[in-house]
Design a protein around this motif. Structure first.
Motif, PDB file in Angstrom:
ATOM      1  N   LEU A  45      44.954  30.663  17.255  1.00 50.25           N
ATOM      2  CA  LEU A  45      44.674  32.254  17.478  1.00 50.25           C
ATOM      3  C   LEU A  45      43.946  32.682  16.203  1.00 50.25           C
ATOM      4  CD1 LEU A  45      44.643  34.534  19.335  1.00 50.25           C
ATOM      5  CD2 LEU A  45      46.860  35.165  18.231  1.00 50.25           C
ATOM      6  N   VAL A  46      42.588  33.084  16.562  1.00 51.34           N
ATOM      7  CA  VAL A  46      41.781  33.944  15.473  1.00 51.34           C
ATOM      8  C   VAL A  46      42.322  35.243  15.526  1.00 51.34           C
ATOM      9  CG1 VAL A  46      39.648  34.224  14.808  1.00 51.34           C
ATOM     10  CG2 VAL A  46      40.060  32.208  15.994  1.00 51.34           C
ATOM     11  N   LYS A  47      42.449  35.800  14.479  1.00 51.68           N
ATOM     12  CA  LYS A  47      42.896  37.212  14.107  1.00 51.68           C
ATOM     13  C   LYS A  47      42.010  37.827  13.144  1.00 51.68           C
ATOM     14  CE  LYS A  47      47.466  37.520  13.671  1.00 51.68           C
ATOM     15  NZ  LYS A  47      48.939  37.058  13.220  1.00 51.68           N
ATOM     16  N   ASP A  48      40.826  37.409  13.216  1.00 51.63           N
ATOM     17  CA  ASP A  48      39.724  37.857  11.988  1.00 51.63           C
ATOM     18  C   ASP A  48      38.281  37.767  12.682  1.00 51.63           C
ATOM     19  OD1 ASP A  48      38.973  38.656   9.671  1.00 51.63           O
ATOM     20  OD2 ASP A  48      40.182  37.450   8.437  1.00 51.63           O
ATOM     21  N   GLU A  49      37.376  37.846  11.791  1.00 51.37           N
ATOM     22  CA  GLU A  49      36.056  37.465  12.177  1.00 51.37           C
ATOM     23  C   GLU A  49      35.349  36.821  11.078  1.00 51.37           C
ATOM     24  OE1 GLU A  49      33.878  41.371  12.693  1.00 51.37           O
ATOM     25  OE2 GLU A  49      35.044  41.800  14.706  1.00 51.37           O
ATOM     26  N   GLY A  50      34.452  36.016  11.294  1.00 52.44           N
ATOM     27  CA  GLY A  50      33.851  35.187  10.417  1.00 52.44           C
ATOM     28  C   GLY A  50      33.322  33.762  11.268  1.00 52.44           C
ATOM     29  N   ILE A  51      33.129  32.649  10.418  1.00 53.56           N
ATOM     30  CA  ILE A  51      32.712  31.317  10.808  1.00 53.56           C
ATOM     31  C   ILE A  51      33.939  30.552  10.707  1.00 53.56           C
ATOM     32  CG2 ILE A  51      31.104  29.435  10.182  1.00 53.56           C
ATOM     33  CD1 ILE A  51      29.485  32.194  11.156  1.00 53.56           C
ATOM     34  N   ILE A  75      36.332  25.823  20.696  1.00 54.22           N
ATOM     35  CA  ILE A  75      35.454  26.432  19.725  1.00 54.22           C
ATOM     36  C   ILE A  75      35.098  25.414  18.708  1.00 54.22           C
ATOM     37  CG2 ILE A  75      34.584  28.241  18.137  1.00 54.22           C
ATOM     38  CD1 ILE A  75      36.663  30.054  19.634  1.00 54.22           C
ATOM     39  N   ASN A  76      33.902  25.164  18.372  1.00 51.45           N
ATOM     40  CA  ASN A  76      33.471  24.161  17.529  1.00 51.45           C
ATOM     41  C   ASN A  76      33.136  24.604  15.965  1.00 51.45           C
ATOM     42  OD1 ASN A  76      33.470  21.767  19.294  1.00 51.45           O
ATOM     43  ND2 ASN A  76      31.527  22.651  20.144  1.00 51.45           N
ATOM     44  N   ASP A  77      33.631  23.757  15.002  1.00 54.25           N
ATOM     45  CA  ASP A  77      33.377  24.130  13.732  1.00 54.25           C
ATOM     46  C   ASP A  77      32.074  24.602  13.765  1.00 54.25           C
ATOM     47  OD1 ASP A  77      35.727  23.495  12.269  1.00 54.25           O
ATOM     48  OD2 ASP A  77      35.033  21.471  12.300  1.00 54.25           O
ATOM     49  N   ASP A  85      40.009  35.294  19.683  1.00 57.62           N
ATOM     50  CA  ASP A  85      39.427  33.944  20.345  1.00 57.62           C
ATOM     51  C   ASP A  85      40.441  32.970  19.846  1.00 57.62           C
ATOM     52  OD1 ASP A  85      36.924  34.860  20.822  1.00 57.62           O
ATOM     53  OD2 ASP A  85      35.890  34.364  18.961  1.00 57.62           O
ATOM     54  N   ILE A  86      40.507  31.873  20.668  1.00 59.63           N
ATOM     55  CA  ILE A  86      41.324  30.736  20.702  1.00 59.63           C
ATOM     56  C   ILE A  86      40.371  29.741  20.571  1.00 59.63           C
ATOM     57  CG2 ILE A  86      43.004  29.300  22.035  1.00 59.63           C
ATOM     58  CD1 ILE A  86      43.437  31.693  23.774  1.00 59.63           C
ATOM     59  N   ALA A  87      40.594  28.966  19.399  1.00 60.50           N
ATOM     60  CA  ALA A  87      39.890  27.831  18.876  1.00 60.50           C
ATOM     61  C   ALA A  87      40.128  26.457  19.464  1.00 60.50           C
ATOM     62  CB  ALA A  87      39.923  27.634  17.308  1.00 60.50           C
ATOM     63  N   PHE A  88      41.654  26.363  19.750  1.00 62.52           N
ATOM     64  CA  PHE A  88      42.087  25.087  20.263  1.00 62.52           C
ATOM     65  C   PHE A  88      43.397  25.152  20.844  1.00 62.52           C
ATOM     66  CE2 PHE A  88      43.006  24.023  15.838  1.00 62.52           C
ATOM     67  CZ  PHE A  88      44.186  23.869  16.064  1.00 62.52           C
ATOM     68  N   TYR A  89      43.888  24.055  21.877  1.00 59.71           N
ATOM     69  CA  TYR A  89      45.321  24.194  22.303  1.00 59.71           C
ATOM     70  C   TYR A  89      45.604  22.970  21.819  1.00 59.71           C
ATOM     71  CZ  TYR A  89      44.915  28.287  25.530  1.00 59.71           C
ATOM     72  OH  TYR A  89      44.726  29.633  26.007  1.00 59.71           O
ATOM     73  N   VAL A  90      46.782  22.647  21.445  1.00 56.96           N
ATOM     74  CA  VAL A  90      47.556  21.423  21.066  1.00 56.96           C
ATOM     75  C   VAL A  90      48.660  21.068  21.934  1.00 56.96           C
ATOM     76  CG1 VAL A  90      48.659  22.285  18.992  1.00 56.96           C
ATOM     77  CG2 VAL A  90      48.078  19.773  19.380  1.00 56.96           C
ATOM     78  N   LYS A  91      49.057  20.121  22.584  1.00 60.71           N
ATOM     79  CA  LYS A  91      50.201  19.691  23.154  1.00 60.71           C
ATOM     80  C   LYS A  91      50.496  18.200  22.922  1.00 60.71           C
ATOM     81  CE  LYS A  91      48.168  17.975  27.436  1.00 60.71           C
ATOM     82  NZ  LYS A  91      47.836  17.875  29.066  1.00 60.71           N
TER      83      LYS A  91
END
Length: 285
Positions: A45-51, A75-77, A85-91
């Motif tokens: 989970l993204v809790k900020d803004e940027g790259i 979301i890619n690098d 935003d959610i960058a990825f899920y891992v399971k």
């Protein structure tokens, strides 16, 4: 620059050492209350803004800890991200996810901060021919991650370490007995050892620029701590005989002015030594 193979070895070394440091003989918090057979799913989970940066690294970490972990990338690098935003899920194994968590977050938070700052500088240079470079002013032990983040942010890497490029700075020059002697000794050394390394030479004033230009084989001149007027004159004197790099206290307020002096590169240690980590978290879902 170092090869891709060398870079990959650096990354693997960072992961193995970080897991050794963090896990030791076991993640006893997880071992104590979560069955080995338990599986789960978590989101970055993204809790900020940027790259965002470090997603590819996170995948390497998960794979190192447990090849059975599966990552779904959203979301890619190098992408711009914002709060929520959610960058990825891992399971996969819950124990494995928790064992990986801190290394993934520590690395991604710092890498994203570096990528964000680099991208900010890149945007300031838009419309010029000047490129932003990092330096060796990195966190010991994780240089590969920080330089990777600079690339993700749109910057370029300077030499990786002491072994992949010759850089004759003020102390080398003074200890060697002057610029000409330092360059001549370096060229003899490279011939005698059979090494093919590019040579960068630092200049502290315009007179030193002129002296450097009397020697052949210099790849780039480091125009260090010059004002704008002298930087323009240095670029004129060099006249394309070799590449040019400005450095020395250049910041967001001055970088554009130095670029407009016509230098090929501007190097900044601030890309890696003066950043605030991006706020990220790994949450069970």
């Amino acid at each position: 620059m170092i090869s891709e193979e060398q870079f990959n070895r650096e990354i693997k070394g960072i992961i193995s050492n970080a897991i050794r440091e963090d896990v030791g003989d076991g993640d006893h918090s997880s071992l104590a209350c979560i069955p080995k057979s338990a599986t789960g799913r978590a989101k970055l989970l993204v809790k900020d803004e940027g790259i965002i940066a470090g997603i590819a690294f996170a995948k390497e970490v998960f794979s190192y800890v447990d090849e059975g972990l599966e990552v779904e990338t959203l979301i890619n690098d190098g992408s711009k991200v914002t709060h929520g935003d959610i960058a990825f899920y891992v399971k996969g194994s819950s124990q494995s996810i928790l064992k990986s968590e801190r290394l993934v977050l520590n690395a991604m938070q710092r890498m994203s901060a570096i990528a964000t700052k680099t991208n900010f500088f890149v945007n300031l240079l838009e419309g010029t021919d000047t490129k932003i470079l990092d330096t060796r002013k990195t966190t010991p032990g994780i240089r590969a991650l920080e330089k990777w983040a600079v690339k993700i942010g749109g910057g370029e890497n300077h030499r990786f370490a002491l072994y992949d490029m010759i850089m004759l700075k003020d102390n080398h020059i003074d200890f060697a007995g002057g610029i000409t002697k330092a360059i001549e000794k370096t060229q003899h050394y490279l011939r005698d050892t059979g090494r093919d390394l590019k040579i960068i030479v630092e200049a502290r004033n315009l007179q030193e620029i002129k002296e450097i230009l009397k020697s052949d084989g210099v790849y780039r001149i480091l125009i260090d701590n010059f004002n704008y007027e002298d930087t323009r004159e240095a670029v004129r004197l060099i006249g394309g005989k070799c590449l040019t790099e400005s450095s020395g206290g250049i910041n967001e307020e001055t970088i554009r002015n130095y670029a407009e002096c016509g230098v090929d590169y501007i190097s900044s240690g601030a890309l890696t030594h003066s950043v605030y980590n991006m706020d990220l978290s790994l949450k069970a879902v």
